[in-house]
Design an enzyme around this catalytic site. Structure first.
Site, PDB file in Angstrom:
ATOM      1  N   ARG A  26       0.826  -1.224   0.000  1.00  0.00           N
ATOM      2  CA  ARG A  26       0.000   0.000   0.000  1.00  0.00           C
ATOM      3  C   ARG A  26       0.857   1.270   0.000  1.00  0.00           C
ATOM      4  O   ARG A  26       0.486   2.274   0.602  1.00  0.00           O
ATOM      5  CB  ARG A  26      -0.961   0.009   1.196  1.00  0.00           C
ATOM      6  CG  ARG A  26      -1.996  -1.116   1.167  1.00  0.00           C
ATOM      7  CD  ARG A  26      -3.055  -0.851   0.123  1.00  0.00           C
ATOM      8  NE  ARG A  26      -4.098  -1.847   0.117  1.00  0.00           N
ATOM      9  CZ  ARG A  26      -5.306  -1.668   0.660  1.00  0.00           C
ATOM     10  NH1 ARG A  26      -5.598  -0.544   1.260  1.00  0.00           N
ATOM     11  NH2 ARG A  26      -6.216  -2.609   0.598  1.00  0.00           N
ATOM     12  N   ARG A  30      -2.576   6.811  -0.215  1.00  0.00           N
ATOM     13  CA  ARG A  30      -2.830   6.859   1.219  1.00  0.00           C
ATOM     14  C   ARG A  30      -1.940   7.801   2.003  1.00  0.00           C
ATOM     15  O   ARG A  30      -2.382   8.851   2.392  1.00  0.00           O
ATOM     16  CB  ARG A  30      -2.737   5.457   1.804  1.00  0.00           C
ATOM     17  CG  ARG A  30      -3.760   4.539   1.200  1.00  0.00           C
ATOM     18  CD  ARG A  30      -3.687   3.214   1.816  1.00  0.00           C
ATOM     19  NE  ARG A  30      -4.950   2.821   2.381  1.00  0.00           N
ATOM     20  CZ  ARG A  30      -5.071   1.931   3.340  1.00  0.00           C
ATOM     21  NH1 ARG A  30      -4.031   1.379   3.870  1.00  0.00           N
ATOM     22  NH2 ARG A  30      -6.243   1.609   3.771  1.00  0.00           N
ATOM     23  N   ARG A  39      -5.833  12.536  -6.324  1.00  0.00           N
ATOM     24  CA  ARG A  39      -7.153  11.963  -6.084  1.00  0.00           C
ATOM     25  C   ARG A  39      -8.232  13.050  -6.020  1.00  0.00           C
ATOM     26  O   ARG A  39      -9.338  12.848  -6.492  1.00  0.00           O
ATOM     27  CB  ARG A  39      -7.130  11.184  -4.779  1.00  0.00           C
ATOM     28  CG  ARG A  39      -8.360  10.302  -4.569  1.00  0.00           C
ATOM     29  CD  ARG A  39      -8.092   9.421  -3.389  1.00  0.00           C
ATOM     30  NE  ARG A  39      -9.144   8.615  -2.879  1.00  0.00           N
ATOM     31  CZ  ARG A  39     -10.440   8.811  -2.909  1.00  0.00           C
ATOM     32  NH1 ARG A  39     -10.942   9.837  -3.525  1.00  0.00           N
ATOM     33  NH2 ARG A  39     -11.275   7.971  -2.349  1.00  0.00           N
ATOM     34  N   ASP A  76      -6.582  -2.301  -7.798  1.00  0.00           N
ATOM     35  CA  ASP A  76      -7.174  -2.957  -6.628  1.00  0.00           C
ATOM     36  C   ASP A  76      -7.444  -4.408  -6.974  1.00  0.00           C
ATOM     37  O   ASP A  76      -7.625  -4.747  -8.151  1.00  0.00           O
ATOM     38  CB  ASP A  76      -8.473  -2.273  -6.195  1.00  0.00           C
ATOM     39  CG  ASP A  76      -8.772  -2.589  -4.734  1.00  0.00           C
ATOM     40  OD1 ASP A  76      -8.302  -1.843  -3.855  1.00  0.00           O
ATOM     41  OD2 ASP A  76      -9.409  -3.618  -4.462  1.00  0.00           O
ATOM     42  N   TYR A 152     -15.123 -11.580  -0.939  1.00  0.00           N
ATOM     43  CA  TYR A 152     -15.813 -10.327  -1.293  1.00  0.00           C
ATOM     44  C   TYR A 152     -17.017 -10.582  -2.191  1.00  0.00           C
ATOM     45  O   TYR A 152     -18.034  -9.899  -2.098  1.00  0.00           O
ATOM     46  CB  TYR A 152     -14.848  -9.351  -1.981  1.00  0.00           C
ATOM     47  CG  TYR A 152     -13.931  -8.649  -1.002  1.00  0.00           C
ATOM     48  CD1 TYR A 152     -14.415  -7.635  -0.172  1.00  0.00           C
ATOM     49  CD2 TYR A 152     -12.587  -8.997  -0.896  1.00  0.00           C
ATOM     50  CE1 TYR A 152     -13.585  -7.004   0.738  1.00  0.00           C
ATOM     51  CE2 TYR A 152     -11.755  -8.368   0.015  1.00  0.00           C
ATOM     52  CZ  TYR A 152     -12.257  -7.365   0.832  1.00  0.00           C
ATOM     53  OH  TYR A 152     -11.435  -6.742   1.727  1.00  0.00           O
TER      54      TYR A 152
END
Ligand code: CP3
Length: 341
Positions: A26, A30, A39, A76, A152
């Protein structure tokens, strides 16, 4: 194209390296204000992922800002369920959400096996990032492991227990295998496409390994991970299964180069269980990076010594948290890069 800094590739193959290489799960996004800026210009996370120019920019940022020894393509794991027919949304502050989930045999029959061209935006982002990196460091591609993707697809969102997905394993084992096989076939196509597009190395994330018993993990996860490992040739391959303590011996037998450890796994014990023919990756607790600089340094050096100079790729034991300070993250990276045995 030759890669100037190929430390990670060499460490994965078990070759000697001048120092321990490092990248961070990651790392793209972030913690970087540079990411948040890109973003904010976009409609949302998905638009960022689906626009190769932006995905490429965010992929390169940690190489420039943190000085890590590899880039990981900004995407992702949930692009696979979407390519198979279950679109996802990324809800602000909540995480992933699926409008449709898998409940019946018919739902599984209707799913497509994804082909790499279904995910052309990822392939284009990889091609662009390779061009932009210009051989500075290797580019890592990735996918979710079939069990985590299955979780998921059944659950429809994140969960603490993934009890709906586990209920499906216990009540519909045959259908579970059908679905896992479809995900596996899609993932193999996807990862092969990433290699063709230019990925230098691949990682499989089994983030929800820890909710399964040892027996279930062998039957519903390792069986499919092992098919993927056998199908992927040509580039070094890493398997990271979070909390898969009881399966480390079996993981040592997978046809892959590197096994990722989370921070709860003891280093010498993992080495003994996994054996000497695999490179180990990890495994600092991401929360260490909230500590003082002195503590970050001493704990990082302790970790490096525990792994030793060979067959180690330094990383965290899971992804970076969004509220970590960039300076402390960089200090962790620098400590590793400056250390010599
Ligand atoms: O590692 C990298 O920097 C590359 C990009 C990457 C992302 N997701 C971007 C992302 C990678 C490798 C992933 C993998 C991923 N995605 C996993 C496996 C690894 C893990 O952390 O266990 C999982 C389980 C997901 C699913 C997912 N994506 C969740 C649960 C969430 C929401 C919660 C969270 O962790 O933020 C995401 C969103 C997501 N994926 C963000 C990023 C940068 C945050 C989105 C944003 O706020 O901009």
């Amino acid at each position: 194209m030759t890669i100037k800094n190929d430390l990670i590739l060499r460490a994965a193959r078990g070759e000697k390296t001048e120092r321990t290489p490092v990248w961070l799960m990651r790392q793209a996004g972030r913690v970087l204000p540079e990411y948040r800026e890109v973003r904010s210009k976009m409609g949302g996370f998905k638009e960022l992922v689906e626009t190769p120019e932006f995905a490429c920019e965010v992929t390169i940022q940690p190489v420039d800002v943190l000085g890590v020894d590899a880039a990981i393509i900004f995407s992702d794991i949930l692009v696979i369920p979407e390519a198979m027919g279950l679109p996802y949304q990324m809800l602000e502050a909540k995480g992933p959400w699926f409008e449709k989930t898998i409940k019946t045999e018919n739902d599984i029959t209707q799913l497509r096996i994804a082909q790499s061209h279904d995910l052309h935006y990822v392939m284009d982002a990889i091609k662009l990032a390779k061009k932009e990196l210009n051989g500075r460091v290797p580019l890592i591609g990735f996918a979710g492991a079939p069990w985590t993707i299955f979780a998921y697809m059944i659950e429809g969102s994140g969960s603490k227990t993934f009890s709906k997905a586990k209920k499906f394993l216990y009540t519909q084992p045959e259908l579970s295998h059908q679905l896992l096989q479809k995900i596996t076939d899609s993932t193999i196509n996807y990862l092969k496409g990433q290699i063709t597009a230019g990925a230098d190395m691949l990682q499989l994330f089994d983030s929800w390994a820890g909710v399964l018993s040892h027996e279930q993990y062998k039957e519903f996860s390792l069986k499919y991970i092992s098919q993927i490992c056998d199908a992927i040739k040509d580039v070094p391959f890493t398997v990271f299964a979070k909390d898969a303590h009881s399966s480390r011996r079996e993981m040592g037998k997978l046809n892959c180069d590197t096994i990722g450890l989370d921070w709860t796994m003891d280093i010498p014990e993992s080495r003994e269980m996994i054996g000497s023919t695999k490179t180990l990756q990890g495994n600092m607790d991401p929360c260490l990076l909230y500590a003082s600089y002195a503590t970050i340094k001493s704990e990082t050096i302790k970790m490096l010594r525990a792994f030793g100079p060979d067959r180690h790729i330094a990383n965290l034991g899971h992804g970076l948290y969004p509220d970590l300070e960039k300076e402390k993250v960089k200090y962790f990276v620098d400590t590793i890069k400056e250390f010599r045995f």
